[in-house]
Design a protein around this motif. Structure first.
Motif, mmCIF file in Angstrom:
data_model
loop_
_atom_site.group_PDB
_atom_site.id
_atom_site.type_symbol
_atom_site.label_atom_id
_atom_site.label_comp_id
_atom_site.label_asym_id
_atom_site.label_seq_id
_atom_site.Cartn_x
_atom_site.Cartn_y
_atom_site.Cartn_z
ATOM 1 N N LEU A 1 0.823 -1.224 0.000
ATOM 2 C CA LEU A 1 0.000 0.000 0.000
ATOM 3 C C LEU A 1 0.851 1.266 0.000
ATOM 4 C CD1 LEU A 1 -2.645 -1.181 2.624
ATOM 5 C CD2 LEU A 1 -3.033 -0.899 0.161
ATOM 6 N N GLY A 2 2.183 1.086 -0.055
ATOM 7 C CA GLY A 2 3.067 2.251 -0.060
ATOM 8 C C GLY A 2 3.361 2.763 1.340
ATOM 9 N N ILE A 3 3.246 1.866 2.323
ATOM 10 C CA ILE A 3 3.534 2.226 3.716
ATOM 11 C C ILE A 3 4.602 1.275 4.257
ATOM 12 C CG2 ILE A 3 2.512 2.647 6.009
ATOM 13 C CD1 ILE A 3 -0.261 2.760 4.603
ATOM 14 N N PRO A 4 5.877 1.497 3.903
ATOM 15 C CA PRO A 4 6.915 0.612 4.453
ATOM 16 C C PRO A 4 6.997 0.771 5.969
ATOM 17 C CG PRO A 4 7.880 2.335 3.052
ATOM 18 C CD PRO A 4 6.406 2.564 3.050
ATOM 19 N N ALA A 5 7.190 -0.348 6.674
ATOM 20 C CA ALA A 5 7.200 -0.317 8.142
ATOM 21 C C ALA A 5 8.323 0.581 8.653
ATOM 22 C CB ALA A 5 7.374 -1.731 8.678
ATOM 23 N N LYS A 6 8.027 1.394 9.652
ATOM 24 C CA LYS A 6 9.051 2.245 10.270
ATOM 25 C C LYS A 6 9.752 1.465 11.377
ATOM 26 C CE LYS A 6 6.455 6.441 9.404
ATOM 27 N NZ LYS A 6 5.563 7.459 9.946
ATOM 28 N N ALA A 7 11.048 1.732 11.562
ATOM 29 C CA ALA A 7 11.805 1.045 12.611
ATOM 30 C C ALA A 7 11.167 1.302 13.978
ATOM 31 C CB ALA A 7 13.251 1.522 12.599
ATOM 32 N N SER A 8 10.631 2.495 14.169
ATOM 33 C CA SER A 8 10.043 2.850 15.469
ATOM 34 C C SER A 8 8.802 2.019 15.801
ATOM 35 C CB SER A 8 9.683 4.340 15.486
ATOM 36 O OG SER A 8 8.725 4.617 14.487
ATOM 37 N N TRP A 9 8.198 1.392 14.792
ATOM 38 C CA TRP A 9 7.019 0.554 15.057
ATOM 39 C C TRP A 9 7.424 -0.778 15.703
ATOM 40 C CZ3 TRP A 9 4.273 1.158 9.608
ATOM 41 C CH2 TRP A 9 3.832 2.487 9.482
ATOM 42 N N ASN A 10 8.692 -1.154 15.539
ATOM 43 C CA ASN A 10 9.218 -2.345 16.197
ATOM 44 C C ASN A 10 8.461 -3.624 15.822
ATOM 45 O OD1 ASN A 10 10.968 -3.680 17.919
ATOM 46 N ND2 ASN A 10 9.752 -3.253 19.770
ATOM 47 N N LEU A 11 8.162 -3.752 14.529
ATOM 48 C CA LEU A 11 7.385 -4.913 14.071
ATOM 49 C C LEU A 11 8.284 -6.148 13.920
ATOM 50 C CD1 LEU A 11 5.039 -3.255 11.384
ATOM 51 C CD2 LEU A 11 4.693 -3.523 13.848
ATOM 52 N N ASP A 12 7.686 -7.333 14.082
ATOM 53 C CA ASP A 12 8.419 -8.587 13.934
ATOM 54 C C ASP A 12 8.371 -9.115 12.507
ATOM 55 O OD1 ASP A 12 9.111 -8.686 16.656
ATOM 56 O OD2 ASP A 12 7.158 -9.562 17.166
ATOM 57 N N GLY A 13 7.347 -8.757 11.749
ATOM 58 C CA GLY A 13 7.171 -9.274 10.400
ATOM 59 C C GLY A 13 8.087 -8.598 9.395
ATOM 60 N N ARG A 14 8.259 -9.278 8.246
ATOM 61 C CA ARG A 14 9.026 -8.723 7.133
ATOM 62 C C ARG A 14 8.177 -8.841 5.874
ATOM 63 N NH1 ARG A 14 14.408 -11.715 8.495
ATOM 64 N NH2 ARG A 14 14.785 -10.810 10.560
ATOM 65 N N VAL A 15 8.595 -8.129 4.853
ATOM 66 C CA VAL A 15 7.906 -8.252 3.568
ATOM 67 C C VAL A 15 8.227 -9.633 2.989
ATOM 68 C CG1 VAL A 15 7.712 -7.322 1.233
ATOM 69 C CG2 VAL A 15 8.016 -5.759 3.187
ATOM 70 N N SER A 16 7.207 -10.375 2.612
ATOM 71 C CA SER A 16 7.409 -11.718 2.053
ATOM 72 C C SER A 16 6.640 -11.891 0.751
ATOM 73 C CB SER A 16 6.921 -12.787 3.035
ATOM 74 O OG SER A 16 7.879 -12.987 4.041
ATOM 75 N N GLY A 17 7.296 -12.449 -0.235
ATOM 76 C CA GLY A 17 6.609 -12.836 -1.476
ATOM 77 C C GLY A 17 6.544 -11.757 -2.544
ATOM 78 N N LEU A 18 7.125 -10.578 -2.284
ATOM 79 C CA LEU A 18 7.088 -9.504 -3.300
ATOM 80 C C LEU A 18 8.452 -9.312 -3.942
ATOM 81 C CD1 LEU A 18 4.950 -6.753 -1.514
ATOM 82 C CD2 LEU A 18 4.194 -8.664 -2.902
#
Ligand SMILES: [Zn+2]
Length: 297
Positions: A280-297
């Protein structure tokens, strides 16, 4: 002269690169189409059973996309913690949904990805339609444009198809529940005809939903990424444990932007939200501290 031409070429190359970056970041495909996401979650569907059942609609999606049948879900392989992992992009240690009661989710730090969409791109229309209603409990006021809970998978699919045909949808999450019911009643096993039958039935609902996309009047200008996954597997009429039979799920990303073939790196259900946001054009920010990664693109 050659020097000038070289410089010009460099400048043009730079401009093209800049334009490409802009398009990726802004949520457009390379052809200038608008990027959109449809996530279909099939509760309690084991990947080995998916492969054993006759599922022409699901097969068409994974064979034309990126897939893993060795993806993993949360160590607490119950619906509450696992759907929350998929929709927030973090594991239970962070989102803090520890069972199906949703007692104390940390929505302040780890909200539903619709919340991030609303913050970053408030113009996007977000839809969540489920058979199992508690999945909506991590949505905060205003996160979703539309939510609905319906009593059967057939009704969910019918509603989703009609919304996709008639509404301005940018992101849609769909939860289908009846495969899990069949697992609890008849066991989660490739040896269980009733479990396989339920998967064959859900395949028809998936077909109904996906074919509704083609009927959108704006379809030719849109680049839909379809992500399919499950919250957990199961064995011995249940699930919830940190064992491979319960924790192994499928992950499928299908559409123009998806790679083709098996994803060889490790994939987790937390990748669903992060991949959707990225498309959607919203790359995850480091400050969000997410565990997931982009997969399959
Ligand atoms: Zn269950």
């Amino acid at each position: 002269m050659i020097e000038i031409m070289k410089k010009r070429k460099l400048k043009l190359g730079g401009l093209m690169f800049g334009l490409l970056c802009f398009m990726v970041l802004e949520g457009f495909s390379q052809e200038g189409k608008i990027n959109k996401v449809l996530i279909i979650g099939i509760d309690g569907c084991r990947p080995d059973a998916l492969l054993a059942a006759k599922t022409p609609n699901l097969d068409a999606l994974w064979k034309d996309g990126a897939y893993s049948f060795k993806a993993r879900t949360d160590e607490i392989s119950s619906s509450g913690p696992a759907w929350s992992a998929m929709l927030t992009g973090v594991w239970h240690q962070k989102h803090n949904v520890l069972n199906n009661e949703y007692e104390d989710p940390d929505l302040e730090h780890y909200p539903h990805f619709f919340h991030r969409v609303r913050q970053e791109k408030p113009e996007l229309q977000t839809y969540s339609v489920a058979n199992w209603g508690p999945v909506h409990q991590i949505l905060q006021e205003g996160d979703a444009t539309y939510t609905a809970t319906l009593l059967t998978d057939a009704r969910v699919a019918k509603k989703v198809a009609s919304l996709l045909k008639s509404r301005e949808v940018d992101v849609m999450f769909v939860q289908l529940d009846e495969v899990d019911g069949a697992g609890h009643s008849h066991d989660y096993s490739v040896e269980s005809p009733k479990y396989l039958e339920a998967i064959e039935k859900v395949d028809k609902q998936v077909g109904r939903i996906v074919s509704a996309l083609d009927k959108r009047s704006s379809f030719s200008k849109e680049n839909w990424l379809i992500i399919l996954s499950a919250d957990h597997g199961g064995s011995n009429f249940g699930h919830g444990k940190s064992i491979p039979e319960h924790m192994t799920v499928f992950f499928i990303a299908s559409g123009e932007s998806a790679k083709k073939g098996e994803i060889t790196k490790e994939v987790g259900v937390v990748d669903v939200a992060v991949t959707a946001l990225y498309h959607l054009g919203i790359p995850a920010k480091a400050s969000w501290n997410l565990d997931g990664r982009v997969s399959g693109l």
